[in-house]
Design a protein around this motif. Structure first.
Motif, PDB file in Angstrom:
ATOM      1  N   PRO A  69       0.832  -1.212   0.000  1.00  0.00           N
ATOM      2  CA  PRO A  69       0.000   0.000   0.000  1.00  0.00           C
ATOM      3  C   PRO A  69       0.860   1.252   0.000  1.00  0.00           C
ATOM      4  CG  PRO A  69      -0.766  -1.587   1.628  1.00  0.00           C
ATOM      5  CD  PRO A  69       0.553  -2.079   1.126  1.00  0.00           C
ATOM      6  N   ARG A  97       1.002   5.803  -0.370  1.00  0.00           N
ATOM      7  CA  ARG A  97       0.321   7.083  -0.335  1.00  0.00           C
ATOM      8  C   ARG A  97       0.261   7.654  -1.741  1.00  0.00           C
ATOM      9  NH1 ARG A  97       4.155   7.469   3.514  1.00  0.00           N
ATOM     10  NH2 ARG A  97       5.289   9.036   2.321  1.00  0.00           N
ATOM     11  N   LEU A  98      -0.700   8.565  -1.923  1.00  0.00           N
ATOM     12  CA  LEU A  98      -0.957   9.079  -3.265  1.00  0.00           C
ATOM     13  C   LEU A  98       0.266   9.722  -3.891  1.00  0.00           C
ATOM     14  CD1 LEU A  98      -2.941   9.682  -5.508  1.00  0.00           C
ATOM     15  CD2 LEU A  98      -3.617  11.752  -4.298  1.00  0.00           C
ATOM     16  N   ALA A 115       4.616   5.432  -5.352  1.00  0.00           N
ATOM     17  CA  ALA A 115       3.525   5.669  -6.295  1.00  0.00           C
ATOM     18  C   ALA A 115       4.049   6.239  -7.604  1.00  0.00           C
ATOM     19  CB  ALA A 115       2.488   6.608  -5.676  1.00  0.00           C
ATOM     20  N   ALA A 123      -5.407  -6.062  -4.656  1.00  0.00           N
ATOM     21  CA  ALA A 123      -5.584  -5.522  -3.306  1.00  0.00           C
ATOM     22  C   ALA A 123      -5.632  -6.673  -2.320  1.00  0.00           C
ATOM     23  CB  ALA A 123      -6.859  -4.683  -3.206  1.00  0.00           C
ATOM     24  N   THR A 125     -12.772   0.642  -9.965  1.00  0.00           N
ATOM     25  CA  THR A 125     -11.482   0.081  -9.609  1.00  0.00           C
ATOM     26  C   THR A 125     -10.900  -0.551 -10.864  1.00  0.00           C
ATOM     27  OG1 THR A 125     -10.317  -1.383  -8.069  1.00  0.00           O
ATOM     28  CG2 THR A 125     -12.431  -2.146  -8.902  1.00  0.00           C
ATOM     29  N   LYS A 157      -7.317   4.473 -10.973  1.00  0.00           N
ATOM     30  CA  LYS A 157      -7.508   3.496  -9.912  1.00  0.00           C
ATOM     31  C   LYS A 157      -6.746   2.219 -10.254  1.00  0.00           C
ATOM     32  CE  LYS A 157     -10.387   5.391  -6.921  1.00  0.00           C
ATOM     33  NZ  LYS A 157     -11.804   4.984  -6.848  1.00  0.00           N
ATOM     34  N   GLU A 160      -6.166   1.789  -4.663  1.00  0.00           N
ATOM     35  CA  GLU A 160      -5.314   2.977  -4.646  1.00  0.00           C
ATOM     36  C   GLU A 160      -5.599   3.886  -5.826  1.00  0.00           C
ATOM     37  OE1 GLU A 160      -1.442   1.401  -4.803  1.00  0.00           O
ATOM     38  OE2 GLU A 160      -1.520   0.424  -2.844  1.00  0.00           O
ATOM     39  N   GLN A 161      -5.269   5.147  -5.668  1.00  0.00           N
ATOM     40  CA  GLN A 161      -5.266   6.105  -6.761  1.00  0.00           C
ATOM     41  C   GLN A 161      -3.825   6.446  -7.084  1.00  0.00           C
ATOM     42  OE1 GLN A 161      -7.920   9.380  -5.628  1.00  0.00           O
ATOM     43  NE2 GLN A 161      -9.173   8.819  -7.372  1.00  0.00           N
ATOM     44  N   ILE A 162      -3.426   6.235  -8.333  1.00  0.00           N
ATOM     45  CA  ILE A 162      -2.035   6.404  -8.735  1.00  0.00           C
ATOM     46  C   ILE A 162      -1.950   7.526  -9.772  1.00  0.00           C
ATOM     47  CG2 ILE A 162      -0.054   5.280  -9.825  1.00  0.00           C
ATOM     48  CD1 ILE A 162      -1.074   2.648  -8.747  1.00  0.00           C
TER      49      ILE A 162
END
Length: 662
Positions: free
Chosen positions: A23, A25-26, A31, A73, A100, A299, A303-305
């Motif tokens: 996981p 962070r944006l 990322a 995920a 997603t 998505k 997550e949002q990348i």
């Protein structure tokens, strides 16, 4: 320093390939490195699909398994990771559509999870413009239900090819052969094309995590046969990446760092971060706002990348504009025509929203109390939810909000309450239609719902009696799964208001009730009165057990000792049809006389608590609900007793409320 950076760029793909994705962070470094894997791919490697179904048929659970088994995920057992909203988790339903993406066998599969409740059908209608196919999930026990028909009809009308997943086939009550025949009849009744009726069928258990093409097939492959079928059956997007960029806004998201982000599927062209873009208003065709694309997000799993480039066929979120709305066209500067969009079905009920003007305003933790703040909040809701409508009433500073049903309106009010708003709302009223013939005679039409009820045969008589009193007409009486009765009625929408809570009590919580808008029919006459008068407080203060003990024989109480009350507040239901004014704050007069029963405790009947939706259906036309962050109360709209009496003496006929041309 430069050589170290080059070494990092060379080693990064090997490191990411050697260990599972963690996981992130944006805007983390990981990322940014991973964003290299989500650039442009050929159109024939993209699949855009929506998961549609009736409520509780297993859509969200199926998406959980697709994310988990594709490695997109980490999903815990029964996590329902797509239901991220607090209200969704509390109620166990999907309220908002969410997208997603999973990568499987070199293909990028964009998946949109949709709500299954009829009140949120607008969420389903607007996301169908983003996909090229649908996965229709049907319970192998219940079979096609009301919302199954609604979502399938919308998908077939857009020319989408459905793929059917028969879920919950592992249940002892499953009847796959019968449900298969019912599905075929449904497709034929909806006038599906020959190509649409030749749908593949997958047998699955989303809870157990497997999907197979044959009922007796090997289940060890998990849900991969479903992913293989999606790649094989759902067509890739048809688009021109050499044309100028254009995208239809389907959803508006909020980001703490970027502000408003606009979600949609790129219709044509290629967009890069930093490109100039503009937003066209689809009603006028004029430019609503222009600017630059400051950030693009896609998505991947949960997550949002961020990505630097995206092309036609991709589903992305775009930041950089402030002033675009749902169904607007975001495009390159040289584009002059808006993209076509399909308007959602019109609302069927309306409610009036007022500022809270009770004597207890501001005492329950409310932060937003004024009419201006209430208006701004409702306008923000309209920007993201095209299924709602709003109009202002200058005479009493009220806002008329129109929606699909009690549940949709209840979710909006509950969301605002949790945000810190204090407001008052009227009971829901249906929206009528009128038609005038050549002679000038006016005919009123009202919305009618098709209601499907599954219950025990011993309870069917009570259900039929209750529905008949609400102007319902029984269409069929048949058999459902598990030796239960299936009753189908045509009922006016106003007759259904408040009935679900009563139905739950009549069937001991074991029955199921589903409904869908059938159309408009001539007005069927007034309904029988279903509730009695109110017990109205005449005092300001806190309730006492001494006073409530004397009021209790007069009706059913809604309050307990120690609760705050004020004149005009409803504290219970009277035993008779007329209202009764009482003093619930009266205290025992202190004296020097000692009695044997001095310290005797007063025992009151336990109070039944009313939730927001039940309160909405319970109150009468001259009453409103006071909603605050800490409590929900009912009260008379006019608090003064003398003013209420004079208003009642004016008399009234049949009040149709909101009437629009048919």
């Amino acid at each position: 320093m430069l050589s170290a950076a080059r070494a990092m760029c060379v080693l990064a793909p090997r490191v990411l390939a050697a260990r599972p994705l963690a996981p992130l962070r944006l805007f983390s470094a990981a990322a940014l490195l991973r964003s290299a894997d989500v650039g442009l791919i050929s159109l024939d490697k993209i699949r855009n699909v929506a998961i549609i179904a009736h409520v509780d048929h297993g859509k969200t659970s199926l998406v959980d398994q697709l994310l988990k088994q594709s490695g997109a995920a980490t999903v815990e057992s029964n996590a329902r990771v797509m239901d991220s909203n607090a209200l969704e988790r509390e109620r166990g339903i999907t309220i908002l559509s969410k997208s997603t993406c999973v990568n499987y066998n070199g293909h990028r599969i964009n998946i949109v999870d949709t709500p299954g409740h009829a009140d949120f059908g607008g969420e389903v209608e607007r996301v169908l413009s983003m996909v090229d196919g649908v996965v229709l999930v049907v319970c192998a026990t219940e079979g096609p239900m009301t919302q199954t028909k609604f979502v399938l009809q919308k998908a077939l009308a857009r020319g989408l090819k459905p793929l059917v997943v028969l879920n919950k086939v592992d249940r002892p009550s499953a009847r796959p052969d019968e449900v298969d025949a019912e599905l075929l009849d449904l497709f034929l009744n909806l006038e599906a094309t020959d190509e649409q009726t030749e749908y593949p069928m997958i047998f699955a258990s989303a809870k157990e995590g497997w999907a197979i093409k044959e009922l007796d097939g090997d289940r060890s492959a998990g849900v991969k046969p479903l992913l293989d079928t999606i790649i094989e059956y759902v067509p890739p997007p048809v688009a021109d990446r050499d044309a100028p960029f254009s995208m239809l806004v389907t959803q508006i998201e909020s980001n703490a760092y970027l502000g408003r982000c606009y979600l949609g599927r790129i219709h044509s062209g290629i967009l890069r971060t930093g490109d100039r873009i503009k937003s066209l208003d689809n009603t006028t065709g004029e430019i609503a706002v222009d600017g630059r694309c400051t950030k693009m997000l896609v998505k991947r799993g949960l997550e949002q990348i961020p990505v630097d480039v995206a092309g036609a066929g991709d589903i992305v979120s775009i930041a950089g504009l402030d002033g675009s709305y749902v169904n607007h066209t975001i495009c390159a500067p040289e584009v002059t025509e808006c993209l076509p969009f399909v308007p959602v079905d019109p609302p069927t009920i309306s409610m009036l929203f007022y500022v809270n003007d009770s004597p207890l305003v501001g005492q329950d933790g409310g932060k937003f109390l004024t009419s201006q703040l209430l208006r701004e909040r409702l306008v923000r809701e309209l920007e993201t939810n095209p299924a709602l409508r709003m109009s202002e009433n200058a005479t009493d500073s009220s806002f008329e909000v129109r929606g699909r049903g009690e549940l949709q309106m209840g979710v909006l009010i509950e969301t605002m309450r949790r945000e810190g708003f204090e407001l008052s709302v009227s009971p829901p009223r249906v929206i009528y239609k009128s038609k005038t013939n050549e002679k000038g005679e006016r005919t009123i039409f009202e919305p009618v719902e098709q209601v499907t009820i599954d219950c025990e045969h011993t309870e069917a008589g009570t259900v039929i009696e209750k529905m008949s009193s609400r102007k319902g007409v029984m269409e069929t009486y048949g058999e459902a799964s598990g030796d239960r009765a299936r009753l189908i009625f045509n009922v006016p929408t106003r007759g259904l208001l408040g009935y679900p809570a009563e139905f739950k009590s009549d069937t001991s919580g074991q029955g199921t009730l589903n409904h869908i808008l059938k159309g408009y029919e001539p007005f069927k006459g007034p309904l029988d009165r279903t509730r009695k008068g109110s017990l109205i407080s005449t005092a300001m203060g806190e309730t006492t057990a001494y006073a409530l003990k004397d009021i209790e024989p007069r009706g059913k109480l809604f309050v307990t000792p120690g609760m705050k009350v004020y004149p005009g507040m409803i504290i219970g239901e009277h035993n008779r049809e007329s209202d009764l004014e009482v003093n619930p704050a009266k205290s025992k007069v202190a004296s020097n006389i000692r009695t044997v029963s001095k310290d005797e405790s007063l025992k009151l009947i336990p109070v039944e608590s009313y939730g927001l939706e039940r309160m909405m259906s319970y109150i009468q036309d001259d009453e409103v609900i006071e909603v605050t962050p800490e409590s929900i109360r009912s009260r008379k709209k006019v608090l003064d007793s003398t003013a209420r009496s004079s208003q009642k003496r004016r008399g009234s006929g049949t009040d149709f409320g909101v009437v629009e041309p048919l």
